[in-house]
Design a protein around this motif. Sequence first.
Motif, PDB file in Angstrom:
ATOM      1  N   VAL A   1       0.868  -1.173   0.000  1.00 20.69           N
ATOM      2  CA  VAL A   1       0.000   0.000   0.000  1.00 20.69           C
ATOM      3  C   VAL A   1       0.910   1.231   0.000  1.00 20.69           C
ATOM      4  CG1 VAL A   1      -1.792   1.293   1.219  1.00 20.69           C
ATOM      5  CG2 VAL A   1      -1.832  -1.189   1.208  1.00 20.69           C
ATOM      6  N   LYS A   2       0.842   2.015  -1.063  1.00 20.94           N
ATOM      7  CA  LYS A   2       1.751   3.158  -1.198  1.00 20.94           C
ATOM      8  C   LYS A   2       1.277   4.332  -0.350  1.00 20.94           C
ATOM      9  CE  LYS A   2       3.453   2.249  -5.816  1.00 20.94           C
ATOM     10  NZ  LYS A   2       3.573   2.778  -7.193  1.00 20.94           N
ATOM     11  N   GLY A   3       2.229   5.123   0.070  1.00 20.97           N
ATOM     12  CA  GLY A   3       1.924   6.369   0.757  1.00 20.97           C
ATOM     13  C   GLY A   3       1.839   6.221   2.257  1.00 20.97           C
ATOM     14  N   LYS A   4       2.053   7.323   2.925  1.00 15.94           N
ATOM     15  CA  LYS A   4       1.957   7.387   4.383  1.00 15.94           C
ATOM     16  C   LYS A   4       0.587   7.919   4.774  1.00 15.94           C
ATOM     17  CE  LYS A   4       6.358   6.464   4.968  1.00 15.94           C
ATOM     18  NZ  LYS A   4       6.763   5.137   5.389  1.00 15.94           N
ATOM     19  N   LYS A   5       0.122   7.529   5.941  1.00 15.17           N
ATOM     20  CA  LYS A   5      -1.185   8.000   6.399  1.00 15.17           C
ATOM     21  C   LYS A   5      -1.110   9.377   7.047  1.00 15.17           C
ATOM     22  CE  LYS A   5      -3.559   3.643   7.070  1.00 15.17           C
ATOM     23  NZ  LYS A   5      -4.324   2.807   8.008  1.00 15.17           N
ATOM     24  N   LEU A   6       0.085   9.763   7.521  1.00 11.79           N
ATOM     25  CA  LEU A   6       0.295  11.068   8.159  1.00 11.79           C
ATOM     26  C   LEU A   6      -0.615  11.286   9.371  1.00 11.79           C
ATOM     27  CD1 LEU A   6       0.586  13.345   4.988  1.00 11.79           C
ATOM     28  CD2 LEU A   6       2.434  12.344   6.311  1.00 11.79           C
ATOM     29  N   SER A   7      -1.009  10.209  10.017  1.00 12.65           N
ATOM     30  CA  SER A   7      -1.877  10.269  11.207  1.00 12.65           C
ATOM     31  C   SER A   7      -3.168  11.015  10.925  1.00 12.65           C
ATOM     32  CB  SER A   7      -1.153  10.933  12.378  1.00 12.65           C
ATOM     33  OG  SER A   7       0.000  10.211  12.695  1.00 12.65           O
ATOM     34  N   ARG A   8      -3.739  10.801   9.739  1.00 15.52           N
ATOM     35  CA  ARG A   8      -4.966  11.485   9.337  1.00 15.52           C
ATOM     36  C   ARG A   8      -5.913  10.488   8.686  1.00 15.52           C
ATOM     37  NH1 ARG A   8      -1.021  15.173   9.368  1.00 15.52           N
ATOM     38  NH2 ARG A   8      -1.526  17.393   9.429  1.00 15.52           N
ATOM     39  N   SER A   9      -7.189  10.844   8.731  1.00 13.16           N
ATOM     40  CA  SER A   9      -8.161  10.051   7.993  1.00 13.16           C
ATOM     41  C   SER A   9      -8.008  10.380   6.505  1.00 13.16           C
ATOM     42  CB  SER A   9      -9.577  10.367   8.471  1.00 13.16           C
ATOM     43  OG  SER A   9      -9.870  11.722   8.239  1.00 13.16           O
ATOM     44  N   THR A  10      -8.654   9.612   5.645  1.00 14.36           N
ATOM     45  CA  THR A  10      -8.493   9.816   4.203  1.00 14.36           C
ATOM     46  C   THR A  10      -8.920  11.210   3.747  1.00 14.36           C
ATOM     47  OG1 THR A  10      -8.804   7.462   3.875  1.00 14.36           O
ATOM     48  CG2 THR A  10      -9.050   8.850   1.948  1.00 14.36           C
ATOM     49  N   PRO A  11     -10.094  11.716   4.154  1.00 12.33           N
ATOM     50  CA  PRO A  11     -10.461  13.066   3.694  1.00 12.33           C
ATOM     51  C   PRO A  11      -9.534  14.151   4.246  1.00 12.33           C
ATOM     52  CG  PRO A  11     -12.343  12.014   4.779  1.00 12.33           C
ATOM     53  CD  PRO A  11     -11.188  11.091   4.866  1.00 12.33           C
ATOM     54  N   HIS A  12      -9.097  13.965   5.489  1.00 10.33           N
ATOM     55  CA  HIS A  12      -8.192  14.943   6.101  1.00 10.33           C
ATOM     56  C   HIS A  12      -6.844  14.939   5.383  1.00 10.33           C
ATOM     57  CE1 HIS A  12      -6.208  16.527  10.080  1.00 10.33           C
ATOM     58  NE2 HIS A  12      -6.131  17.387   9.081  1.00 10.33           N
ATOM     59  N   ARG A  13      -6.354  13.768   5.065  1.00  9.40           N
ATOM     60  CA  ARG A  13      -5.078  13.647   4.352  1.00  9.40           C
ATOM     61  C   ARG A  13      -5.173  14.278   2.959  1.00  9.40           C
ATOM     62  NH1 ARG A  13      -4.514   8.761   5.364  1.00  9.40           N
ATOM     63  NH2 ARG A  13      -5.398   7.848   3.479  1.00  9.40           N
TER      64      ARG A  13
ATOM     65  N   THR B   1       6.991  19.549   7.316  1.00  9.41           N
ATOM     66  CA  THR B   1       7.742  18.417   7.873  1.00  9.41           C
ATOM     67  C   THR B   1       8.239  17.525   6.741  1.00  9.41           C
ATOM     68  OG1 THR B   1       5.744  17.086   8.114  1.00  9.41           O
ATOM     69  CG2 THR B   1       6.377  18.443   9.996  1.00  9.41           C
ATOM     70  N   VAL B   2       9.223  16.705   7.048  1.00  6.92           N
ATOM     71  CA  VAL B   2       9.816  15.835   6.022  1.00  6.92           C
ATOM     72  C   VAL B   2       8.789  14.832   5.512  1.00  6.92           C
ATOM     73  CG1 VAL B   2      11.568  14.073   5.617  1.00  6.92           C
ATOM     74  CG2 VAL B   2      12.155  16.120   6.890  1.00  6.92           C
ATOM     75  N   ALA B   3       7.982  14.274   6.405  1.00  6.97           N
ATOM     76  CA  ALA B   3       6.995  13.274   5.984  1.00  6.97           C
ATOM     77  C   ALA B   3       5.969  13.875   5.027  1.00  6.97           C
ATOM     78  CB  ALA B   3       6.299  12.684   7.213  1.00  6.97           C
ATOM     79  N   LYS B   4       5.489  15.080   5.354  1.00  8.26           N
ATOM     80  CA  LYS B   4       4.517  15.734   4.470  1.00  8.26           C
ATOM     81  C   LYS B   4       5.158  16.116   3.147  1.00  8.26           C
ATOM     82  CE  LYS B   4       1.808  17.807   8.151  1.00  8.26           C
ATOM     83  NZ  LYS B   4       1.514  19.077   8.816  1.00  8.26           N
ATOM     84  N   ALA B   5       6.418  16.550   3.188  1.00  8.70           N
ATOM     85  CA  ALA B   5       7.105  16.940   1.953  1.00  8.70           C
ATOM     86  C   ALA B   5       7.268  15.743   1.025  1.00  8.70           C
ATOM     87  CB  ALA B   5       8.467  17.542   2.284  1.00  8.70           C
ATOM     88  N   LYS B   6       7.626  14.599   1.581  1.00 10.26           N
ATOM     89  CA  LYS B   6       7.809  13.408   0.749  1.00 10.26           C
ATOM     90  C   LYS B   6       6.476  12.919   0.176  1.00 10.26           C
ATOM     91  CE  LYS B   6      12.072  11.706   2.801  1.00 10.26           C
ATOM     92  NZ  LYS B   6      12.705  10.626   3.571  1.00 10.26           N
ATOM     93  N   GLU B   7       5.416  13.062   0.946  1.00 12.94           N
ATOM     94  CA  GLU B   7       4.092  12.679   0.435  1.00 12.94           C
ATOM     95  C   GLU B   7       3.617  13.664  -0.626  1.00 12.94           C
ATOM     96  OE1 GLU B   7       1.690  10.125   0.569  1.00 12.94           O
ATOM     97  OE2 GLU B   7       3.591   9.304   1.205  1.00 12.94           O
TER      98      GLU B   7
END
Length: 196
Positions: free
Chosen positions: A5-17, A37-43
């Motif tokens: 499953v590609k991508g990070k969840k970023l500690s958010r629900s699908t609509p929030h993400r 943040t690095v995680a958000k930048a990579k996503e």
Amino acid sequence: MRHQVKGKKLSRSTPHRKATLQALSVALIKEHRIKTTVAKAKELRTFIEPLITTAKVDNTHNRRKAFSSLQSKEAVTALFETVGPAAKDRPGGYTRVLKLGYRLGDSAEMAVIELVDFNDIKPETKSSKKKRTRRAGKSNKPTSASESSTTTTKSDDADTEETKSKKSAETAEVEAKEQSTSESSEDTSSEEKEDK
């Protein structure tokens, strides 16, 4: 389990993400460089780079595809008028992620994500030196400030010689005045003695 499953969840629900990535994409298109943040930048890279690829060919279908992802008319216009033509010759890799260090509040790793075609100058990264506090002792190493102070002392020496000569002239004048006043006082005292 999240097998393949590609991508990070970023500690958010699908609509929030999805809303987070939309907002970051719109900001990146308008500003060409954002700090996150690095995680958000990579996503964000996986979200925005296909949009830039579609923006290379300007037609109604591609504009509608971009609008369905971004939900912002201004961002779509900027994407197709400035970002797409600038990336025309680039086969991919439209963004660059540069790490900045850690955020003070929660120690989250921070980064700058920028569009490569618009930002060729690298941002200043945080220096690894810690800021000195008042309690910290001074180091014995000579610094550039001490070197500059030696050059200023040489010029100060020249200034002091001039001031010394001025002071000596002033003191000579003061002594001459004192002598004249003492002579006049002696004259007046001798006259008083003669009167008696």
